[in-house]
Scaffold this active site. Structure first.
Site, PDB file in Angstrom:
ATOM      1  CE1 TYR A 323      38.722  37.978 -26.124  1.00 41.72           C
ATOM      2  CE2 TYR A 323      39.316  37.519 -23.855  1.00 41.72           C
ATOM      3  CZ  TYR A 323      38.697  38.316 -24.782  1.00 41.72           C
ATOM      4  OH  TYR A 323      38.032  39.453 -24.391  1.00 41.72           O
ATOM      5  CB  CYS A 324      42.562  38.639 -28.217  1.00 40.86           C
ATOM      6  SG  CYS A 324      43.392  40.172 -28.704  1.00 40.86           S
ATOM      7  CG  LEU A 325      48.478  37.675 -30.249  1.00 35.23           C
ATOM      8  CD1 LEU A 325      48.526  37.815 -31.750  1.00 35.23           C
ATOM      9  CD2 LEU A 325      49.491  38.593 -29.592  1.00 35.23           C
ATOM     10  N   GLY A 327      43.716  33.571 -30.400  1.00 30.97           N
ATOM     11  CA  GLY A 327      42.925  32.982 -31.465  1.00 30.97           C
ATOM     12  C   GLY A 327      43.639  33.023 -32.799  1.00 30.97           C
ATOM     13  CG  PHE A 351      36.201  33.340 -27.599  1.00 34.62           C
ATOM     14  CD1 PHE A 351      34.905  33.103 -27.992  1.00 34.62           C
ATOM     15  CD2 PHE A 351      36.787  32.476 -26.683  1.00 34.62           C
ATOM     16  CE1 PHE A 351      34.197  32.025 -27.495  1.00 34.62           C
ATOM     17  CE2 PHE A 351      36.089  31.395 -26.184  1.00 34.62           C
ATOM     18  CZ  PHE A 351      34.783  31.164 -26.593  1.00 34.62           C
TER      19      PHE A 351
END
Length: 566
Positions: A323-325, A327, A351
């Site tokens: 998720y975010c960083l 990911g 994500f």
């Protein structure tokens, strides 16, 4: 007394070594760190260069100046015409409408005189300044965006919606309470300032206790090192799927973003579907961890977690989701694993995570060489980047929603914004180590090394093109941190089966909202990881682009839309 000659002075100077050069650099960093405290971490040089670029080119563009004069007179004429028609007919149409998503003047009270004239004049002024700050010949695109953003922040501050004597809702509330709303708003402001100074959490967060009302899915820590704890969640079904799931959250905030309240916990949803779920909980670093690098996060984070999972579930491949960083880090780890021939990943899910940083959206306004050097000086002094510095930048990107709407509601209307689990999580801040953040900003944001094939892991370049596991990427329509067009660029890098889902909502709400949410659609919950598993077993390539929802609100289903151009 004899004065030393230049030759004697140079001979007495310390040798030009790396150590002596670092002493001079330390002076620069210390100066930058002290200045950053007075500018909220924003580089005055970056802002000054942007305005100088804009002003000098505008001064040298008589055609653009003439265009602005003509547009100014036209807007003035439109306003006078509206003033006359409004005096004769209160139901006359407006001369300008707010931009889509601007809800400041949506209340019916704004249609009464003189409030209608005030907000119409404001919108015309806002439009003129947009014309003045864009399409000036010769101005660099980055500087143009910075100037337009800075002036938009100033205009938002003086908007009639934020002025107690110009906002009809505030005036009505003040008359109804005989000024009690302003008195209560002053108390709210004083309490918020006191909590911020003393480091206490925001009002209302006490209702969301980690392990009780949020992050309450049963589980236990099965592995720990100096950087992470690996949580394995308790199964909720009699039998489980053979391949487990590993969630790699960002370390910008706490790990439980995907395990909030039970009704919108992705973790609880997955264990309820029969999956064995592991999740990384990152350590909240201290100044002593200043030298932890982005490579350390890969090695001690993703790779250490995969090794622990292999010991617990031997022989099984892993569906990894970042998720975010988290990911972005997962994509780096997956590419490095592909380079080494490591096939432990069954699928890779991202994500709201970027792999190509050529178009990172409005966040790029705060990231250029001057700003990064300024930020590095602040981090060098502290050893970490404080969450308040990051929060300020994110709030400015959506100042109307995150700053001014709260000022109006909490301090001028005298009411408290109800706390939600997502807001409580957002207030649970973390820190980032100096070296990691510097690596991230320079190698990814400034130089785009990952997408360009220049990113090195253990001395070897890696490439996302080498990943063979199917990939599932999710973007959100109103994401200011990882814009969906930037997330979509994974298609131009990957050479494997890629499914892309675009959901409604923003960077957080568009991901964590549960299936069936009335205002945010997250079909990715239902389609992942089944889509990746299907693509891996039958070798099919899923549709390249899917949008959720598939029609008007309330109509389920997916539909194809045209992808952005290269």
């Amino acid at each position: 007394m004899d004065q030393p000659t230049p030759k004697a002075f140079l001979a007495s100077a310390p040798p030009d070594t790396t150590e002596s050069g670092e002493r001079f650099r330390a002076i620069d960093r210390l100066t930058g760190a002290l200045a950053a405290k007075m500018t909220a971490g924003l580089s005055p040089a970056a802002l000054g260069l942007a305005f100088a670029d804009w002003a000098l080119h505008l001064a040298a563009a008589p055609g653009k100046q003439a265009e602005l004069v003509v547009k100014g007179w036209r807007k003035y004429a439109r306003f006078l015409t509206h003033l006359q028609s409004g005096a004769a007919d209160p139901g006359a149409p407006s001369c300008i409408e707010p931009l889509p998503g601007d809800e400041r003047f949506g209340d019916e009270a704004w249609q009464a005189m003189p409030f209608r004239l005030w907000y119409q004049a404001f919108l015309l002024t806002q439009q003129w300044w947009h014309n003045a700050t864009t399409d000036v010949p010769g101005v660099s695109p980055h500087h143009q965006d910075v100037v337009a953003f800075a002036l938009r922040q100033w205009l938002d501050m003086v908007s009639p919606a934020n002025l107690p004597w110009a906002n009809p809702k505030i005036l009505k509330q003040t008359a109804a309470t005989r000024g009690g709303n302003l008195l209560q708003g002053n108390r709210n402001w004083a309490e918020d300032v006191s909590r911020q100074i003393t480091g206490r959490p925001a009002v209302g967060t006490e209702a969301f206790q980690v392990g009780a009302t949020v992050a309450a899915t049963p589980g236990k820590v099965v592995f720990r090192n100096r950087l992470i704890e690996l949580i394995q969640y308790q199964p909720a079904t009699p039998s489980v799927h053979a391949e487990p799931i590993l969630i790699v959250p960002a370390w910008i905030m706490k790990y439980y973003i995907l395990d909030l309240s039970p009704e919108n916990s992705l973790v609880r949803f997955l264990v309820g579907q029969g999956y064995t779920v592991f999740c990384i909980s990152w350590r909240n670093v201290t100044p002593e961890d200043r030298d932890i690098s982005l490579e350390d996060y890969r090695r001690l984070g993703v790779m250490a977690a995969l090794a622990a999972i292999r010991r617990i579930v031997p022989g099984s491949k892993v569906h990894a989701a970042g998720y975010c960083l988290g990911g972005t880090l997962l994509s780096i780890a997956a590419a490095a694993m592909a380079e080494a021939g490591d096939d432990r990943l069954a699928s890779v899910t991202l994500f709201a995570a970027q792999t190509d940083f050529t178009e990172p959206g409005e966040l790029q306004l705060f990231i250029d060489d001057s700003q990064v050097a300024y930020l590095e000086s602040a981090m060098w002094a502290n050893g970490t980047l404080e969450a308040t510095q990051m929060a300020g930048a994110f709030q400015m990107l959506r100042s109307n929603d995150l700053i001014w709407s709260r000022v109006v509601h909490d301090y001028l209307m005298g009411e408290r914004t109800p706390m939600s689990d997502l807001m409580a999580w957002n207030a649970d801040a973390t820190r980032l180590p100096y070296r990691m953040q510097s690596d991230y900003l320079r190698q990814l944001f400034l130089h785009n090394d990952l997408a360009s094939g220049r990113y090195l892991v253990e001395g070897q370049p890696i490439a996302i093109q080498n990943i063979r596991a199917p990939m599932f990427a999710v973007g959100t329509e109103r994401d200011h941190v990882a814009p969906w067009r930037s997330v979509y660029k994974l298609h131009y890098l990957a050479d494997t089966a890629v499914t892309f889902v675009l959901t409604s909502g923003g960077h957080n709400a568009g991901i964590v909202s549960e299936p069936g949410h009335p205002t945010a659609t997250t079909g990715c919950w239902k389609s992942w990881p089944t889509t990746c598993a299907t693509a891996r077993t039958n070798g099919s390539r899923p549709p390249p682009f899917i949008r959720v929802p598939g029609g008007r609100p309330g109509q389920p289903g997916w539909r194809r839309v045209r992808p952005p151009r290269r």
